[in-house]
Design a protein around this motif. Structure first.
Motif, PDB file in Angstrom:
ATOM      1  N   THR A 170     111.008 -77.718 -42.114  1.00 63.64           N
ATOM      2  CA  THR A 170     109.545 -77.666 -42.268  1.00 63.64           C
ATOM      3  C   THR A 170     109.145 -77.896 -43.727  1.00 63.64           C
ATOM      4  O   THR A 170     109.972 -77.759 -44.639  1.00 63.64           O
ATOM      5  CB  THR A 170     108.994 -76.278 -41.860  1.00 63.64           C
ATOM      6  OG1 THR A 170     109.518 -75.312 -42.780  1.00 63.64           O
ATOM      7  CG2 THR A 170     109.380 -75.904 -40.439  1.00 63.64           C
ATOM      8  N   LYS A 171     107.839 -78.186 -43.903  1.00 62.52           N
ATOM      9  CA  LYS A 171     107.320 -78.349 -45.270  1.00 62.52           C
ATOM     10  C   LYS A 171     107.384 -77.015 -46.019  1.00 62.52           C
ATOM     11  O   LYS A 171     107.613 -76.981 -47.222  1.00 62.52           O
ATOM     12  CB  LYS A 171     105.885 -78.859 -45.219  1.00 62.52           C
ATOM     13  CG  LYS A 171     105.821 -80.324 -44.813  1.00 62.52           C
ATOM     14  CD  LYS A 171     104.417 -80.858 -44.855  1.00 62.52           C
ATOM     15  CE  LYS A 171     104.424 -82.295 -44.367  1.00 62.52           C
ATOM     16  NZ  LYS A 171     103.096 -82.835 -44.126  1.00 62.52           N
ATOM     17  N   ALA A 172     107.198 -75.906 -45.292  1.00 65.05           N
ATOM     18  CA  ALA A 172     107.278 -74.590 -45.947  1.00 65.05           C
ATOM     19  C   ALA A 172     108.689 -74.385 -46.523  1.00 65.05           C
ATOM     20  O   ALA A 172     108.849 -73.809 -47.612  1.00 65.05           O
ATOM     21  CB  ALA A 172     106.944 -73.497 -44.941  1.00 65.05           C
ATOM     22  N   GLU A 173     109.687 -74.865 -45.824  1.00 67.73           N
ATOM     23  CA  GLU A 173     111.065 -74.749 -46.349  1.00 67.73           C
ATOM     24  C   GLU A 173     111.234 -75.627 -47.593  1.00 67.73           C
ATOM     25  O   GLU A 173     111.945 -75.253 -48.535  1.00 67.73           O
ATOM     26  CB  GLU A 173     112.076 -75.166 -45.277  1.00 67.73           C
ATOM     27  CG  GLU A 173     112.187 -74.191 -44.116  1.00 67.73           C
ATOM     28  CD  GLU A 173     113.246 -74.639 -43.121  1.00 67.73           C
ATOM     29  OE1 GLU A 173     114.116 -73.825 -42.775  1.00 67.73           O
ATOM     30  OE2 GLU A 173     113.210 -75.812 -42.678  1.00 67.73           O
ATOM     31  N   ILE A 174     110.579 -76.780 -47.573  1.00 66.58           N
ATOM     32  CA  ILE A 174     110.663 -77.658 -48.757  1.00 66.58           C
ATOM     33  C   ILE A 174     110.025 -76.957 -49.960  1.00 66.58           C
ATOM     34  O   ILE A 174     110.537 -77.043 -51.087  1.00 66.58           O
ATOM     35  CB  ILE A 174     110.012 -79.034 -48.456  1.00 66.58           C
ATOM     36  CG1 ILE A 174     110.895 -79.803 -47.467  1.00 66.58           C
ATOM     37  CG2 ILE A 174     109.805 -79.850 -49.738  1.00 66.58           C
ATOM     38  CD1 ILE A 174     110.299 -81.062 -46.901  1.00 66.58           C
TER      39      ILE A 174
ATOM     40  N   TYR B 244     106.951 -85.810 -48.474  1.00 65.54           N
ATOM     41  CA  TYR B 244     106.434 -84.548 -49.038  1.00 65.54           C
ATOM     42  C   TYR B 244     107.402 -84.025 -50.107  1.00 65.54           C
ATOM     43  O   TYR B 244     107.010 -83.693 -51.219  1.00 65.54           O
ATOM     44  CB  TYR B 244     106.259 -83.536 -47.899  1.00 65.54           C
ATOM     45  CG  TYR B 244     105.696 -82.215 -48.333  1.00 65.54           C
ATOM     46  CD1 TYR B 244     104.338 -82.072 -48.632  1.00 65.54           C
ATOM     47  CD2 TYR B 244     106.515 -81.096 -48.453  1.00 65.54           C
ATOM     48  CE1 TYR B 244     103.814 -80.842 -49.036  1.00 65.54           C
ATOM     49  CE2 TYR B 244     105.999 -79.863 -48.854  1.00 65.54           C
ATOM     50  CZ  TYR B 244     104.647 -79.744 -49.145  1.00 65.54           C
ATOM     51  OH  TYR B 244     104.139 -78.536 -49.545  1.00 65.54           O
ATOM     52  N   ALA B 245     108.685 -83.981 -49.748  1.00 59.62           N
ATOM     53  CA  ALA B 245     109.689 -83.431 -50.675  1.00 59.62           C
ATOM     54  C   ALA B 245     109.825 -84.313 -51.912  1.00 59.62           C
ATOM     55  O   ALA B 245     109.946 -83.802 -53.037  1.00 59.62           O
ATOM     56  CB  ALA B 245     111.034 -83.295 -49.967  1.00 59.62           C
ATOM     57  N   THR B 246     109.787 -85.622 -51.726  1.00 62.13           N
ATOM     58  CA  THR B 246     109.924 -86.542 -52.870  1.00 62.13           C
ATOM     59  C   THR B 246     108.791 -86.293 -53.864  1.00 62.13           C
ATOM     60  O   THR B 246     109.015 -86.153 -55.076  1.00 62.13           O
ATOM     61  CB  THR B 246     109.902 -88.009 -52.382  1.00 62.13           C
ATOM     62  OG1 THR B 246     110.905 -88.171 -51.388  1.00 62.13           O
ATOM     63  CG2 THR B 246     110.150 -88.993 -53.505  1.00 62.13           C
TER      64      THR B 246
END
Ligand code: C6P
Length: 404
Positions: free
Chosen positions: A385-389, A309-311
């Motif tokens: 979490t994805k929200a943090e990303i 997700y982050a990439t």
């Protein structure tokens, strides 16, 4: 189903604010955060049974000794070591590596060769250079490629009958690359060389089986695995630990002392001079229990999701380059914005409550290879979490806007 919101409740620090913003902690490769279960054990130790171990007949000393030794058994089981006495408590990965490097001073001579990899942390380079200075052995380096992977075919050409030791990390701290240690160990053993694997970055993500790997030494730090700082372990095969001389002299590591001659204690105490980090060892055992209860398979697959997700999100930012693009990597993203110093990006992210590491990450040869001063490194753990990303990605965009 991985319930990250429940897991986050175990980590009190995750609900604090930094610079008026909710903390987004993405510096897990430097040190992981500590769950309440581990904090409770530390408080309990100092509240109820703080005492020196292996020494007193009194109840407190015996309680502390029992729990410290029980933790050794937990650590043995976790890494699947054959014997509990193959688990040596240390102050961390750096201590474990220096212990082995010091021991090999007595076993190496001029003409012997040591191999390290281009992906190493300074703590897996400098002790071997010091060992070479002491013994006249020479150091060879397995090169890396643009993806941040080791050139394994070239590694094989470095091996010969003079190769006595091979040192490689399981996972690179700066790039996240997972190295093919199974193959490296097999090839090194074919020429009779011993292998030390630096597991500082793998142990938070993978449960290594030291017997299946057939590795000679494996070193880890508790503070990267939800445990406290100042404690770790060196796993060593019994035969190697018996061959190496003690590292430090002092209390605990002796059998008999006279002014004429001292004889040494049996394993593991031969390598454990002085009063150890008793509370740290016990808390390390609890941290291992905690991580196993979450489950390493679940951790690996959730962190992989975060990595992908982050990439994807970060690569949408024009001018952002990721260093370390191997197919086999853990949840570490090292990156730079074109023309902007990583320190400046890190400083702006900090103002937004996002903790990342910037700089050379104690891996200067990797930065030299890419001809950069350093990177911004975001490293994710199973409680992120994805929200943090999303907060990170927005922060990087803001940094780009402010600094371009
Ligand atoms: N890397 C990082 O931010 P100690 O300090 O002894 O617990 O661990 C040293 C060490 C050894 N090998 C590797 C692969 C490591 O990543 C580390 C620690 C931290 O990347 C702090 S420099």
């Amino acid at each position: 189903m991985f319930k990250v919101e429940n897991i986050r409740k175990d980590f009190p620090i995750l609900s604090r604010q930094v610079n008026g913003k909710p903390l987004v902690y993405f510096d897990n490769a430097a040190t992981s955060q500590t769950p309440q279960q581990v904090i409770d054990v530390i408080v309990d130790y100092y509240s109820n049974y703080n005492a020196n171990i292996h020494r007193g007949v009194h109840a407190l000393s015996q309680e502390a000794t029992d729990l410290y030794e029980q933790a050794r058994y937990k650590i043995q089981a976790h890494f699947n070591a054959k014997h509990a006495h193959e688990i040596i408590y240390t102050s961390g990965t750096t201590h474990g590596i220096n212990l082995v490097a010091n021991g090999f001073s007595a076993l190496l001579k001029k003409g012997d060769e040591i191999i390290v990899s281009a992906l190493e942390h300074h703590s897996n380079i400098v002790p071997w250079q010091m060992l070479c200075e002491r013994t006249g052995a020479s150091l060879k380096v397995i090169p890396m490629n643009q993806n941040g992977e080791l050139e394994i075919k070239l590694f094989e050409t470095l091996l010969n009958q003079n190769t006595k030791l091979v040192f490689v990390n399981h996972i690179s701290n700066a790039l996240g690359t997972i190295n093919p240690i199974e193959h490296i160990i097999k090839k090194a053993h074919e020429v009779g060389a011993a292998v030390l694997v630096d597991g500082a970055q793998s142990s938070p993500h993978i449960k290594p089986d030291v017997q299946a790997l057939d590795v000679d030494f494996y070193v880890v730090s508790a503070h990267k695995m939800c445990g406290p700082t100042g404690v770790g372990v060196l796993y060593g095969k019994e035969e190697w630990l018996n061959k190496l001389p003690p590292y430090q002299g002092g209390g605990e590591m002796i059998a008999e002392v006279t002014f004429e001659k001292t004889t040494y204690a049996a394993l593991p105490h031969k390598f454990e001079a002085g009063t150890p980090n008793i509370c740290g060892g016990i808390a390390f055992g609890t941290a291992i229990d905690y991580m196993n209860a979450v489950g390493f398979d679940a951790i690996a697959s959730y962190e992989h999701e975060l990595l992908e997700y982050a990439t994807e999100k970060l690569l949408e930012i024009e001018g952002l380059k990721i260093y370390g693009t191997s197919e086999r990597k853990t949840s570490v993203i090292s990156f730079n914005l074109e023309g902007i110093h990583p320190y400046d990006v890190g400083t702006i992210l900090d103002k937004l409550g996002v903790a990342v590491r910037t700089g050379h990450h104690c891996a200067q040869p990797i930065m030299d290879y890419f001809k950069i001063p350093g990177t911004v490194r975001a490293s994710f753990a199973f409680y992120n979490t994805k929200a943090e990303i999303d907060v990170l990605v927005e922060g990087v965009k803001k940094a780009k806007m402010m600094l371009s």
